[in-house]
Scaffold this active site. Structure first.
Site, PDB file in Angstrom:
ATOM      1  CD  GLU A   1       8.293   5.836  -2.489  1.00  0.00           C
ATOM      2  OE1 GLU A   1       7.336   5.796  -1.702  1.00  0.00           O
ATOM      3  OE2 GLU A   1       8.349   5.111  -3.502  1.00  0.00           O
TER       4      GLU A   1
ATOM      5  CB  THR B   1       4.237  -1.168   5.190  1.00  0.00           C
ATOM      6  OG1 THR B   1       3.290  -1.949   4.464  1.00  0.00           O
ATOM      7  CG2 THR B   1       4.987  -2.077   6.151  1.00  0.00           C
TER       8      THR B   1
ATOM      9  CB  THR C   1       8.309  -3.076  -1.740  1.00  0.00           C
ATOM     10  OG1 THR C   1       8.538  -3.498  -3.079  1.00  0.00           O
ATOM     11  CG2 THR C   1       7.866  -4.278  -0.909  1.00  0.00           C
TER      12      THR C   1
ATOM     13  CG  ASP D   1       9.789   3.804   0.627  1.00  0.00           C
ATOM     14  OD1 ASP D   1       8.581   3.713   0.931  1.00  0.00           O
ATOM     15  OD2 ASP D   1      10.204   4.597  -0.241  1.00  0.00           O
TER      16      ASP D   1
ATOM     17  CB  THR E   1       5.294   7.339   0.278  1.00  0.00           C
ATOM     18  OG1 THR E   1       6.028   8.563   0.331  1.00  0.00           O
ATOM     19  CG2 THR E   1       3.820   7.639   0.110  1.00  0.00           C
ATOM     20  N   GLY E   2       3.625   5.204   2.149  1.00  0.00           N
ATOM     21  CA  GLY E   2       2.769   4.033   2.060  1.00  0.00           C
ATOM     22  C   GLY E   2       2.287   3.556   3.420  1.00  0.00           C
TER      23      GLY E   2
ATOM     24  CE  LYS F   1      10.020   2.311  -2.761  1.00  0.00           C
ATOM     25  NZ  LYS F   1       8.753   2.315  -1.987  1.00  0.00           N
ATOM     26  N   GLY F   2       6.070   2.479  -6.379  1.00  0.00           N
ATOM     27  CA  GLY F   2       5.446   3.581  -7.096  1.00  0.00           C
ATOM     28  C   GLY F   2       3.941   3.517  -7.155  1.00  0.00           C
ATOM     29  N   GLY F   3       3.348   2.570  -6.415  1.00  0.00           N
ATOM     30  CA  GLY F   3       1.893   2.535  -6.366  1.00  0.00           C
ATOM     31  C   GLY F   3       1.309   3.808  -5.786  1.00  0.00           C
TER      32      GLY F   3
END
Length: 232
Positions: free
Chosen positions: A112, A37, A92, A90, A34-35, A103-105
């Site tokens: 994840e 990037t 970071t 993933d 997720t995210g 991670k986890g923003g």
């Protein structure tokens, strides 16, 4: 029509994301993080599926990634159907010189971590700003709502400064895809991530913390479109 899931283009993130997609080959089962990037990775995989007949299945870690994958045309499966993944990709929030990562923003780190631990190879995509000698940003911690007060108290006892993450467009806290809260806890420099991870895992009510110790390699995108790959 513009893709509502796509943020302003970043050449660093794009370079890292597209390079990571090149690591995937036909027959792979791919964990999709997720995210912003890894969103480039998912879209590039979709292009390869359409134009190169890439034969893969993906396991997503969030509703956001699911929406991007469906739009991109990446075939999806689940861990129940495909419990063993070939590779997980993933993003970071920060990583150190030992490839420990935070991670986890995006509040998806529990899924994840499950997906990354289900893969033979875990690749993290990043831009240069995420690299640090020592982990120092806040650690996202997913907690059961019932245990919030105990977790907050316990985090303070081990030297943390915990803050319940508030939602941006609604009153109250962020609710994860799993129906839980997120506590962002600052510890200053985390010189021993393994020890900190163990302490966090022992707190009752903690579902999962954002310290990742299983990264195999980091792909750092550069503004000129090149990448640097760091491996353990």
């Amino acid at each position: 029509m513009a893709d509502r899931n796509q943020a302003a283009e970043s050449p660093e993130k794009k370079a890292a994301g597209i390079y990571a997609a090149s690591l995937v080959k036909s027959g792979d089962a791919v964990g999709l993080g997720t995210g912003s990037t890894v969103a480039y990775t998912i879209r590039e995989l979709g292009r390869r599926v359409r134009e190169e007949n890439l034969d893969i299945v993906g396991v997503v870690t969030s509703y956001q990634s699911e929406a991007i994958a469906i739009e991109a045309g990446v075939p999806l499966t689940t861990l129940a159907q495909t419990p063993k993944l070939t590779i997980a990709i993933d993003g970071t929030d920060q990583f150190d010189e030992n490839l420990y990562a935070i991670k986890g923003g995006g509040a998806a780190h529990t899924r994840e971590k499950i997906v990354s631990m289900s893969a033979d190879r875990f690749v993290v995509v990043s831009d240069p700003a995420k690299k640090a000698k020592t982990l120092s940003i806040f650690v996202p911690i997913e907690v059961m709502p019932f245990g919030k007060e105990l977790v907050m108290k316990s985090l303070k006892e081990i030297g943390g400064d915990p803050v319940l993450r508030a939602a941006a467009k609604k009153d109250g806290p962020v609710i994860t895809d799993n129906g839980n809260f997120i506590i962002d806890c600052t510890f200053g420099e985390i010189k021993n991530p393994l020890e900190m991870a163990a302490k966090l895992s022992q707190i009752p009510g903690v579902v999962e913390h954002g310290i990742f110790m299983n990264v195999d390699e980091v792909v750092i995108g550069k503004a000129d479109g090149t990448v640097e790959v760091i491996r353990k």
